[in-house]
Write a protein that holds these residues in place. Structure first.
Motif, PDB file in Angstrom:
ATOM      1  N   LEU A 151      51.333  42.848  42.848  1.00 45.16           N
ATOM      2  CA  LEU A 151      50.592  43.732  41.950  1.00 45.16           C
ATOM      3  C   LEU A 151      49.125  43.828  42.352  1.00 45.16           C
ATOM      4  O   LEU A 151      48.536  44.916  42.369  1.00 45.16           O
ATOM      5  CB  LEU A 151      50.705  43.223  40.509  1.00 45.16           C
ATOM      6  N   PHE A 152      48.534  42.683  42.682  1.00 42.55           N
ATOM      7  CA  PHE A 152      47.117  42.679  43.035  1.00 42.55           C
ATOM      8  C   PHE A 152      46.876  43.397  44.359  1.00 42.55           C
ATOM      9  O   PHE A 152      45.935  44.192  44.491  1.00 42.55           O
ATOM     10  CB  PHE A 152      46.607  41.241  43.109  1.00 42.55           C
ATOM     11  N   VAL A 153      47.734  43.149  45.351  1.00 42.81           N
ATOM     12  CA  VAL A 153      47.563  43.784  46.658  1.00 42.81           C
ATOM     13  C   VAL A 153      47.825  45.284  46.569  1.00 42.81           C
ATOM     14  O   VAL A 153      47.129  46.093  47.196  1.00 42.81           O
ATOM     15  CB  VAL A 153      48.498  43.125  47.692  1.00 42.81           C
ATOM     16  N   PHE A 154      48.815  45.688  45.766  1.00 45.56           N
ATOM     17  CA  PHE A 154      49.161  47.109  45.643  1.00 45.56           C
ATOM     18  C   PHE A 154      47.980  47.929  45.152  1.00 45.56           C
ATOM     19  O   PHE A 154      47.623  48.954  45.738  1.00 45.56           O
ATOM     20  CB  PHE A 154      50.354  47.268  44.697  1.00 45.56           C
ATOM     21  N   GLN A 155      47.335  47.487  44.078  1.00 40.72           N
ATOM     22  CA  GLN A 155      46.220  48.271  43.550  1.00 40.72           C
ATOM     23  C   GLN A 155      45.018  48.235  44.492  1.00 40.72           C
ATOM     24  O   GLN A 155      44.277  49.217  44.601  1.00 40.72           O
ATOM     25  CB  GLN A 155      45.849  47.791  42.141  1.00 40.72           C
ATOM     26  N   SER A 156      44.827  47.120  45.211  1.00 46.67           N
ATOM     27  CA  SER A 156      43.719  47.047  46.164  1.00 46.67           C
ATOM     28  C   SER A 156      43.925  48.026  47.313  1.00 46.67           C
ATOM     29  O   SER A 156      42.991  48.725  47.738  1.00 46.67           O
ATOM     30  CB  SER A 156      43.586  45.620  46.706  1.00 46.67           C
ATOM     31  N   ALA A 169      41.231  53.297  38.829  1.00 48.01           N
ATOM     32  CA  ALA A 169      40.497  52.220  38.160  1.00 48.01           C
ATOM     33  C   ALA A 169      41.341  51.620  37.037  1.00 48.01           C
ATOM     34  O   ALA A 169      41.399  50.395  36.867  1.00 48.01           O
ATOM     35  CB  ALA A 169      39.173  52.746  37.615  1.00 48.01           C
ATOM     36  N   VAL A 170      42.008  52.489  36.269  1.00 43.19           N
ATOM     37  CA  VAL A 170      42.890  52.005  35.200  1.00 43.19           C
ATOM     38  C   VAL A 170      44.065  51.239  35.796  1.00 43.19           C
ATOM     39  O   VAL A 170      44.455  50.173  35.296  1.00 43.19           O
ATOM     40  CB  VAL A 170      43.387  53.188  34.341  1.00 43.19           C
ATOM     41  N   LEU A 171      44.635  51.775  36.896  1.00 46.06           N
ATOM     42  CA  LEU A 171      45.739  51.081  37.562  1.00 46.06           C
ATOM     43  C   LEU A 171      45.308  49.698  38.036  1.00 46.06           C
ATOM     44  O   LEU A 171      46.032  48.710  37.862  1.00 46.06           O
ATOM     45  CB  LEU A 171      46.231  51.915  38.745  1.00 46.06           C
ATOM     46  N   GLY A 172      44.116  49.620  38.644  1.00 49.50           N
ATOM     47  CA  GLY A 172      43.621  48.335  39.113  1.00 49.50           C
ATOM     48  C   GLY A 172      43.415  47.350  37.983  1.00 49.50           C
ATOM     49  O   GLY A 172      43.744  46.164  38.099  1.00 49.50           O
ATOM     50  N   LEU A 173      42.877  47.847  36.863  1.00 50.78           N
ATOM     51  CA  LEU A 173      42.649  46.977  35.706  1.00 50.78           C
ATOM     52  C   LEU A 173      43.967  46.450  35.152  1.00 50.78           C
ATOM     53  O   LEU A 173      44.103  45.254  34.866  1.00 50.78           O
ATOM     54  CB  LEU A 173      41.885  47.752  34.633  1.00 50.78           C
ATOM     55  N   VAL A 174      44.954  47.338  35.025  1.00 48.02           N
ATOM     56  CA  VAL A 174      46.244  46.934  34.462  1.00 48.02           C
ATOM     57  C   VAL A 174      46.953  45.945  35.389  1.00 48.02           C
ATOM     58  O   VAL A 174      47.453  44.900  34.944  1.00 48.02           O
ATOM     59  CB  VAL A 174      47.122  48.175  34.210  1.00 48.02           C
ATOM     60  N   CYS A 175      46.998  46.262  36.694  1.00 50.09           N
ATOM     61  CA  CYS A 175      47.680  45.376  37.643  1.00 50.09           C
ATOM     62  C   CYS A 175      47.009  44.010  37.712  1.00 50.09           C
ATOM     63  O   CYS A 175      47.684  42.972  37.751  1.00 50.09           O
ATOM     64  CB  CYS A 175      47.709  46.020  39.032  1.00 50.09           C
ATOM     65  N   THR A 176      45.680  44.000  37.725  1.00 47.43           N
ATOM     66  CA  THR A 176      44.968  42.723  37.780  1.00 47.43           C
ATOM     67  C   THR A 176      45.200  41.910  36.516  1.00 47.43           C
ATOM     68  O   THR A 176      45.406  40.688  36.579  1.00 47.43           O
ATOM     69  CB  THR A 176      43.464  42.971  37.984  1.00 47.43           C
TER      70      THR A 176
END
Length: 207
Positions: A151-156, A169-176
């Motif tokens: 999850l963390f690598v995917f959004q990065s 940004a929302v995707l990154g926040l949710v995944c993190t």
């Protein structure tokens, strides 16, 4: 190597039609960014001995300790501080055109203001960077760890490839957030493997 790296970087920007802004070249990563990485690595290698000598002095060690204890806060909050101060400047002060003499003259004041805001924020957030005592270490299962890392690598990778906008940004926040919950608040946890010799030497845990 440093001179050759700058020459290569200049040719890539001029002839390769890449942006002169290395910040723009981050999304997605481009050849000028790779050339800049080589330049920085060569420069650090060149300065290794003098920097090592400086770090043997107490003032340098004290400064590094002070900044290091707040480094994650500086990394996470310097952009919001810049955005906040830029908004304040746009609302109440005339904004000189970027790149002009007036703009460059205002940069030292702006940088000092950013440092003060980030320092104020770090006085509140530094407690989250302090290591907490672990009374009974517990670790998530292998499957949970793999999911959290994915999850963390995917959004990065998504942000690096397509740039940072509101949906990403929302995707990154949710995944993190999900990754943090999985690794820190999962009920499916196991104790780390301890060799038998080590386990025998450890005192019994209090009941």
């Amino acid at each position: 190597m440093i001179v050759a790296g700058f020459a290569c970087l200049g040719l890539l920007v001029i002839l390769g039609e890449y942006s002169a802004s290395m910040h723009t070249n981050q999304w997605p990563p481009t050849l000028p960014l790779a050339a800049l990485a080589v330049i920085q690595a060569a420069l650090l290698t060149l300065l290794h001995r003098p920097l090592t000598a400086i770090m043997e002095t107490r003032p340098a060690q004290a400064n590094v300790f002070f900044l290091g204890s707040r480094l994650m806060s500086v990394y996470l909050w310097h952009v919001p501080a810049i955005v906040l101060l830029t908004g304040v400047q746009l609302l109440w002060l005339p904004m000189p055109d970027p790149g002009t003499g007036a703009w460059w003259l205002s940069r030292p004041i702006f940088v000092v203001a950013v440092l003060l805001v980030v320092w104020a924020i770090s006085t509140v957030t530094k407690r989250w960077e302090s290591p907490q005592p672990i009374l009974s270490p517990r670790w998530p299962s292998d499957a949970v760890t793999v999911i959290a890392v994915a999850l963390f690598v995917f959004q990065s990778l998504a942000i690096s490839s397509y740039g940072l906008d509101l949906p990403l940004a929302v995707l990154g926040l949710v995944c993190t957030a999900i990754a943090v919950v999985l690794t820190g608040g999962s009920s499916n946890v196991r104790a780390p493997d301890v060799p038998s010799s080590t386990a025998e030497a450890m005192p019994p845990s209090p009941r």
